[in-house]
Design a protein around this motif. Structure first.
Motif, PDB file in Angstrom:
ATOM      1  N   PRO A 169      -4.486  28.266  15.486  1.00  0.00           N
ATOM      2  CA  PRO A 169      -4.655  27.380  14.340  1.00  0.00           C
ATOM      3  C   PRO A 169      -5.614  26.204  14.566  1.00  0.00           C
ATOM      4  N   THR A 170      -5.559  25.586  15.738  1.00  0.00           N
ATOM      5  CA  THR A 170      -6.389  24.409  15.965  1.00  0.00           C
ATOM      6  C   THR A 170      -7.869  24.750  15.931  1.00  0.00           C
ATOM      7  N   TRP A 171      -8.242  25.932  16.433  1.00  0.00           N
ATOM      8  CA  TRP A 171      -9.644  26.336  16.341  1.00  0.00           C
ATOM      9  C   TRP A 171     -10.042  26.590  14.887  1.00  0.00           C
ATOM     10  N   SER A 172      -9.163  27.214  14.121  1.00  0.00           N
ATOM     11  CA  SER A 172      -9.474  27.454  12.710  1.00  0.00           C
ATOM     12  C   SER A 172      -9.640  26.141  11.950  1.00  0.00           C
ATOM     13  N   VAL A 173      -8.781  25.166  12.241  1.00  0.00           N
ATOM     14  CA  VAL A 173      -8.901  23.850  11.600  1.00  0.00           C
ATOM     15  C   VAL A 173     -10.213  23.186  12.008  1.00  0.00           C
ATOM     16  N   ALA A 174     -10.572  23.295  13.282  1.00  0.00           N
ATOM     17  CA  ALA A 174     -11.825  22.701  13.772  1.00  0.00           C
ATOM     18  C   ALA A 174     -13.030  23.297  13.061  1.00  0.00           C
TER      19      ALA A 174
ATOM     20  N   PHE B 197      -7.095  15.302   8.760  1.00  0.00           N
ATOM     21  CA  PHE B 197      -7.856  16.465   9.210  1.00  0.00           C
ATOM     22  C   PHE B 197      -7.485  16.945  10.611  1.00  0.00           C
ATOM     23  N   VAL B 198      -6.574  16.255  11.274  1.00  0.00           N
ATOM     24  CA  VAL B 198      -6.024  16.768  12.534  1.00  0.00           C
ATOM     25  C   VAL B 198      -4.538  17.085  12.340  1.00  0.00           C
TER      26      VAL B 198
ATOM     27  N   ILE C  67      -8.537  19.229  21.396  1.00  0.00           N
ATOM     28  CA  ILE C  67      -7.135  19.651  21.508  1.00  0.00           C
ATOM     29  C   ILE C  67      -7.051  21.145  21.785  1.00  0.00           C
ATOM     30  N   ALA C  68      -7.874  21.927  21.077  1.00  0.00           N
ATOM     31  CA  ALA C  68      -7.858  23.376  21.264  1.00  0.00           C
ATOM     32  C   ALA C  68      -8.292  23.758  22.682  1.00  0.00           C
TER      33      ALA C  68
END
Length: 305
Positions: free
Chosen positions: A41-46, A85-86, A209-210
Motif C-alpha cells: 500500500p505505501t508504494w501505491s500511495v507514493a 497524504f501519508v 517509509i516504504a
C-alpha cells in the motif's frame, strides 16, 4: 450567535465542486481496491501522490500560478502532507485489505463527526443536540453493518476489526487535514501551491517509509494498475482536492462533509456490482440508518454561543 444558513450565492458556488468531488471519490474506493492486489500500500500511495503533485505543478505552470510558499505556507504544506497524504491514505489502503471498498466508504462517512468536533475546538464552531443525536444514530448504523460482517465470518473477526480500526484512524487523519484547511492561516496561502507541495512531501515520505518497511519499489505490470494510478493521481487527487478544500475554506469542515452522505451510497452500489457484496436485511438497515443519522446531523444548526 447561531450559524447562519448558506446564502444562495454561496450554495451555488460550492454545489458544483461538491458534486464533482462526490462523483469522483465514489469511484476511487473501488480503484484503490485494485491497487493493493500486488503492490504494498505505501508504494501505491507514493505513486499516486507523485502523479498528483506533478499534475498540480503542471496546472500551476499553465495557469501561471505561483508555487512559492512563505515559511507559514511550508508549515501548512508539511502538516497537510503528513495528515492527508501519508497517514490518511496509508490507513485507507490498508483497511481495504480486510473489508470491501463500499464498507470502508460507509464508515468513512463518519468524517463529519470529528470534522464538527475539531471545528468546535479549534475554529469555534458550535455543536447542537441534534448533531450529537444524528451522530449517535449514524454510529448505530455502522455497528449494524459490522455486526453483519462479523456474523458472516468471511474474513474473520480479527480482519474485520482491523478494517474498522484502520478506517477510523484514516478518518481522524483526514479530519485533522480538513480542519487545518479551514484555519485563517490556510486561507492566507495559495491553494494550488500548498496542495502541490503537500502531495510532493507526502509522496516523498511514503517512499522513505516504504523503503524502510517493505523494501525497494514494486510495480504491478498490469495496464489496469498504471491506469488506476493515473486516475487516482490526476482525477482523484489533483482535480478533487483543490475543489474539496476550497469548499472547506468557504463553508467549514462540517458542512463540507455533506458529500460524505452521498459517496457511500454510490460506493456501495459499485461494490455490489464489482466486488460481489451481498445485501441482507441487517446491512441494508445499517446502511440506511447510517445515512439517516448523517442527514440529521448535517441539518443541525449550531447552538447560540
Amino acid at each position: 450567535m447561531s450559524e447562519a444558513p448558506l446564502s444562495p450565492a454561496t450554495q451555488a458556488r460550492v454545489f458544483l465542486p461538491l458534486a464533482v468531488v462526490t462523483l469522483v471519490w465514489s469511484s476511487t474506493w473501488l480503484v484503490i481496491r485494485d491497487q493493493i492486489a500486488l503492490v504494498p500500500p505505501t508504494w501505491s500511495v507514493a505513486y499516486r501522490f507523485a502523479v498528483g503533485a506533478m499534475a498540480m505543478m503542471a496546472y500551476a505552470a499553465v495557469t501561471k500560478q505561483t508555487l512559492r510558499l512563505t515559511r507559514e505556507g511550508w508549515r501548512m504544506a508539511i502538516a497537510v502532507g503528513i495528515t492527508q497524504f501519508v497517514l490518511n491514505f496509508n490507513f485507507v489502503y490498508r483497511a481495504e485489505h480486510y473489508v470491501t471498498s463500499g464498507l470502508v466508504a460507509v464508515v468513512f462517512a463518519l468524517l463529519v463527526v470529528p470534522n464538527a468536533i475539531l471545528g468546535r475546538i479549534f475554529l469555534g464552531q458550535g455543536l447542537s443536540g441534534r448533531f450529537v443525536a444524528g451522530s449517535v444514530v449514524a454510529g448505530l448504523g455502522i455497528a449494524m453493518l459490522f455486526i453483519h460482517e462479523l456474523a458472516a465470518g468471511g474474513a474473520g473477526q480479527a480482519a474485520v476489526a482491523a478494517g474498522i480500526g484502520f478506517t477510523l484512524m484514516a478518518i481522524m487523519s483526514a479530519s485533522t487535514a480538513n480542519v487545518l484547511q479551514a484555519t485563517e492561516t490556510a486561507k492566507r496561502q495559495p491553494m494550488v501551491a500548498v496542495l502541490a507541495w503537500a502531495m510532493a512531501i507526502g509522496s516523498g515520505l511514503n517512499m522513505l517509509i516504504a523503503l524502510a518497511t517493505v523494501g525497494p519499489p514494486m510495480f504491478d505490470p498490469r495496464p489496469a494498475y498504471a491506469l488506476g494510478t493515473l486516475y487516482l493521481g490526476v482525477i482523484g487527487s489533483a482535480l478533487t482536492f483543490p475543489l474539496y478544500f476550497g469548499v472547506v475554506r468557504a463553508i467549514g469542515p462540517a458542512r463540507a462533509a455533506y458529500s460524505s452522505v452521498v459517496i457511500p451510497v454510490l460506493a456501495m452500489g459499485l461494490s455490489t456490482i464489482f466486488e460481489g457484496y451481498r445485501w441482507s436485511a441487517l446491512p441494508a438497515a445499517g446502511g440506511l440508518l447510517t445515512l439517516a443519522g448523517l442527514v440529521i446531523a448535517l441539518k443541525a444548526r449550531s447552538p447560540a454561543r
